[in-house]
Scaffold this motif. Structure first.
Motif, PDB file in Angstrom:
ATOM      1  N   VAL A  15       2.927   4.899  -0.139  1.00 24.14           N
ATOM      2  CA  VAL A  15       1.935   5.018   0.929  1.00 24.14           C
ATOM      3  C   VAL A  15       1.465   3.637   1.371  1.00 24.14           C
ATOM      4  CG1 VAL A  15      -0.337   5.936   1.552  1.00 24.14           C
ATOM      5  CG2 VAL A  15       1.253   7.320   0.193  1.00 24.14           C
ATOM      6  N   LEU A  16       1.311   2.714   0.434  1.00 25.27           N
ATOM      7  CA  LEU A  16       0.945   1.341   0.807  1.00 25.27           C
ATOM      8  C   LEU A  16       1.986   0.776   1.769  1.00 25.27           C
ATOM      9  CD1 LEU A  16      -0.769  -1.247   0.556  1.00 25.27           C
ATOM     10  CD2 LEU A  16       0.619  -1.808  -1.479  1.00 25.27           C
ATOM     11  N   HIS A  17       3.245   0.951   1.443  1.00 20.40           N
ATOM     12  CA  HIS A  17       4.313   0.468   2.326  1.00 20.40           C
ATOM     13  C   HIS A  17       4.213   1.123   3.705  1.00 20.40           C
ATOM     14  CE1 HIS A  17       6.597  -1.807  -0.699  1.00 20.40           C
ATOM     15  NE2 HIS A  17       6.265  -0.853  -1.536  1.00 20.40           N
ATOM     16  N   GLN A  18       3.977   2.435   3.732  1.00 21.00           N
ATOM     17  CA  GLN A  18       3.846   3.140   5.006  1.00 21.00           C
ATOM     18  C   GLN A  18       2.641   2.644   5.796  1.00 21.00           C
ATOM     19  OE1 GLN A  18       3.671   7.070   3.272  1.00 21.00           O
ATOM     20  NE2 GLN A  18       5.724   7.566   4.008  1.00 21.00           N
ATOM     21  N   MET A  19       1.536   2.405   5.121  1.00 23.30           N
ATOM     22  CA  MET A  19       0.329   1.919   5.805  1.00 23.30           C
ATOM     23  C   MET A  19       0.604   0.578   6.483  1.00 23.30           C
ATOM     24  SD  MET A  19      -2.456   2.826   2.847  1.00 23.30           S
ATOM     25  CE  MET A  19      -3.922   2.263   3.694  1.00 23.30           C
ATOM     26  N   LEU A  20       1.322  -0.280   5.793  1.00 19.76           N
ATOM     27  CA  LEU A  20       1.562  -1.622   6.317  1.00 19.76           C
ATOM     28  C   LEU A  20       2.547  -1.632   7.480  1.00 19.76           C
ATOM     29  CD1 LEU A  20       1.521  -3.676   3.016  1.00 19.76           C
ATOM     30  CD2 LEU A  20      -0.305  -3.427   4.719  1.00 19.76           C
ATOM     31  N   GLU A  21       3.305  -0.555   7.657  1.00 15.46           N
ATOM     32  CA  GLU A  21       4.208  -0.461   8.812  1.00 15.46           C
ATOM     33  C   GLU A  21       3.430  -0.526  10.117  1.00 15.46           C
ATOM     34  OE1 GLU A  21       6.453   3.156   8.395  1.00 15.46           O
ATOM     35  OE2 GLU A  21       7.439   2.457   6.565  1.00 15.46           O
ATOM     36  N   GLU A  22       2.183  -0.067  10.097  1.00 14.02           N
ATOM     37  CA  GLU A  22       1.358  -0.008  11.302  1.00 14.02           C
ATOM     38  C   GLU A  22       0.550  -1.284  11.550  1.00 14.02           C
ATOM     39  OE1 GLU A  22       1.662   2.575  13.390  1.00 14.02           O
ATOM     40  OE2 GLU A  22       3.145   3.334  11.962  1.00 14.02           O
ATOM     41  N   VAL A  23       0.547  -2.209  10.603  1.00 15.74           N
ATOM     42  CA  VAL A  23      -0.283  -3.410  10.706  1.00 15.74           C
ATOM     43  C   VAL A  23       0.422  -4.483  11.528  1.00 15.74           C
ATOM     44  CG1 VAL A  23      -1.331  -5.292   9.370  1.00 15.74           C
ATOM     45  CG2 VAL A  23      -1.460  -2.942   8.534  1.00 15.74           C
ATOM     46  N   SER A  24      -0.332  -5.079  12.444  1.00 12.73           N
ATOM     47  CA  SER A  24       0.203  -6.187  13.246  1.00 12.73           C
ATOM     48  C   SER A  24      -0.245  -7.509  12.641  1.00 12.73           C
ATOM     49  CB  SER A  24      -0.314  -6.088  14.685  1.00 12.73           C
ATOM     50  OG  SER A  24      -1.702  -6.382  14.716  1.00 12.73           O
ATOM     51  N   THR A  25       0.420  -8.568  13.029  1.00 12.20           N
ATOM     52  CA  THR A  25       0.063  -9.899  12.551  1.00 12.20           C
ATOM     53  C   THR A  25      -1.398 -10.222  12.885  1.00 12.20           C
ATOM     54  OG1 THR A  25       2.355 -10.663  12.660  1.00 12.20           O
ATOM     55  CG2 THR A  25       0.628 -12.359  12.780  1.00 12.20           C
ATOM     56  N   GLU A  26      -1.863  -9.801  14.043  1.00 11.45           N
ATOM     57  CA  GLU A  26      -3.240 -10.087  14.466  1.00 11.45           C
ATOM     58  C   GLU A  26      -4.270  -9.391  13.577  1.00 11.45           C
ATOM     59  OE1 GLU A  26      -0.308 -10.899  17.144  1.00 11.45           O
ATOM     60  OE2 GLU A  26      -0.827  -8.819  16.709  1.00 11.45           O
ATOM     61  N   GLN A  27      -3.889  -8.322  12.909  1.00 11.28           N
ATOM     62  CA  GLN A  27      -4.827  -7.566  12.072  1.00 11.28           C
ATOM     63  C   GLN A  27      -4.912  -8.073  10.634  1.00 11.28           C
ATOM     64  OE1 GLN A  27      -2.802  -3.922  13.014  1.00 11.28           O
ATOM     65  NE2 GLN A  27      -4.506  -3.181  14.272  1.00 11.28           N
ATOM     66  N   LEU A  28      -4.053  -9.005  10.261  1.00  6.77           N
ATOM     67  CA  LEU A  28      -4.008  -9.474   8.874  1.00  6.77           C
ATOM     68  C   LEU A  28      -5.305 -10.113   8.411  1.00  6.77           C
ATOM     69  CD1 LEU A  28      -0.452 -11.081   8.669  1.00  6.77           C
ATOM     70  CD2 LEU A  28      -1.175  -8.815   7.882  1.00  6.77           C
ATOM     71  N   SER A  29      -6.027 -10.758   9.306  1.00  6.95           N
ATOM     72  CA  SER A  29      -7.237 -11.491   8.908  1.00  6.95           C
ATOM     73  C   SER A  29      -8.509 -10.653   8.992  1.00  6.95           C
ATOM     74  CB  SER A  29      -7.381 -12.752   9.758  1.00  6.95           C
ATOM     75  OG  SER A  29      -7.510 -12.390  11.124  1.00  6.95           O
ATOM     76  N   LEU A  30      -8.403  -9.390   9.399  1.00 10.03           N
ATOM     77  CA  LEU A  30      -9.581  -8.529   9.505  1.00 10.03           C
ATOM     78  C   LEU A  30     -10.296  -8.431   8.166  1.00 10.03           C
ATOM     79  CD1 LEU A  30     -11.164  -6.226  11.178  1.00 10.03           C
ATOM     80  CD2 LEU A  30      -9.788  -4.706   9.749  1.00 10.03           C
ATOM     81  N   ARG A  31     -11.621  -8.598   8.199  1.00  5.97           N
ATOM     82  CA  ARG A  31     -12.489  -8.417   7.035  1.00  5.97           C
ATOM     83  C   ARG A  31     -13.661  -7.553   7.481  1.00  5.97           C
ATOM     84  NH1 ARG A  31     -11.602 -12.747   3.424  1.00  5.97           N
ATOM     85  NH2 ARG A  31     -10.368 -14.364   4.430  1.00  5.97           N
ATOM     86  N   ALA A  39      -9.559  -1.396  12.136  1.00  5.45           N
ATOM     87  CA  ALA A  39      -8.674  -2.216  12.964  1.00  5.45           C
ATOM     88  C   ALA A  39      -8.139  -1.430  14.156  1.00  5.45           C
ATOM     89  CB  ALA A  39      -7.511  -2.743  12.126  1.00  5.45           C
ATOM     90  N   GLY A  40      -8.449  -0.135  14.207  1.00  5.51           N
ATOM     91  CA  GLY A  40      -8.010   0.682  15.333  1.00  5.51           C
ATOM     92  C   GLY A  40      -6.707   1.422  15.100  1.00  5.51           C
ATOM     93  N   ILE A  41      -6.208   1.403  13.891  1.00  2.00           N
ATOM     94  CA  ILE A  41      -4.956   2.101  13.593  1.00  2.00           C
ATOM     95  C   ILE A  41      -5.264   3.578  13.366  1.00  2.00           C
ATOM     96  CG2 ILE A  41      -3.036   2.317  11.960  1.00  2.00           C
ATOM     97  CD1 ILE A  41      -3.277  -0.724  11.513  1.00  2.00           C
ATOM     98  N   GLU A  42      -4.669   4.416  14.183  1.00  2.00           N
ATOM     99  CA  GLU A  42      -4.922   5.857  14.100  1.00  2.00           C
ATOM    100  C   GLU A  42      -3.865   6.583  13.276  1.00  2.00           C
ATOM    101  OE1 GLU A  42      -5.778   7.712  17.842  1.00  2.00           O
ATOM    102  OE2 GLU A  42      -6.922   5.963  18.509  1.00  2.00           O
ATOM    103  N   LYS A  43      -2.628   6.092  13.326  1.00  2.00           N
ATOM    104  CA  LYS A  43      -1.523   6.765  12.623  1.00  2.00           C
ATOM    105  C   LYS A  43      -1.421   6.204  11.210  1.00  2.00           C
ATOM    106  CE  LYS A  43       3.423   7.383  12.650  1.00  2.00           C
ATOM    107  NZ  LYS A  43       4.621   6.589  12.855  1.00  2.00           N
TER     108      LYS A  43
END
Length: 152
Positions: free
Chosen positions: A17-33, A140-144
């Motif tokens: 599931v961690l791997h699946q979650m990261l499929e939706e992450v963009s480079t711009e979202q990496l620094s979100l805190r 971060a706005g990821i819905e899926k």
């Protein structure tokens, strides 16, 4: 724990599931805190990815074995590659554990616990932080996002 392979099946149902979650992450979202002192998406994902390996090495060595600190990540693809590599490394360490190592007590931050108990706590630790990452990604706005466990 009756069997390392049984434990790994259960753990991997969460790690997938961690791997699946990261499929939706963009480079711009990496620094979100979510707040100033929180880990970023990148740091939290690396923490999750490296923790099982740290716990498994601790069980294998019979003494606390620190994990690697989070790396500076430039792209989401780089983060996904690190998570994949950490997963493979943890799997290899888990497969190498003997019944003696799983039964032996390990001193972990002032507590003496059997290796198999420490691994169960490691899985709980991963599930806890994965839940945090779900919240981060929603912010971060990821819905899926995937279901919390993947038995497939």
């Amino acid at each position: 724990m009756t069997n390392v392979n049984e434990f790994m099946r259960s753990w991997l149902s969460h790690r997938k599931v961690l791997h699946q979650m990261l499929e939706e992450v963009s480079t711009e979202q990496l620094s979100l805190r979510p707040w100033e002192k929180a880990m970023s998406v990148s740091e939290l994902a690396q923490h999750i990815a490296g923790a099982m390996g740290m716990f498994a090495e601790t069980v294998k060595n019979g003494a606390f074995t620190p994990g690697a600190p989070a790396k500076e990540i430039a792209t989401a693809d780089e983060l996904r590659a690190i998570v994949s590599a950490e997963t493979e490394k943890a799997e290899a360490t888990l497969r190498s554990l003997t019944e003696e190592q799983l039964s032996r007590s390990v001193d972990f931050f002032g507590r003496s616990v059997p290796g198999h108990t420490l691994l169960q706590e490691a899985k709980d630790h991963e599930i806890h932080h994965k839940g945090q990452l779900f919240v981060y990604l929603r912010q971060a706005g990821i819905e899926k996002l995937p279901f919390f466990v993947n038995h497939g």
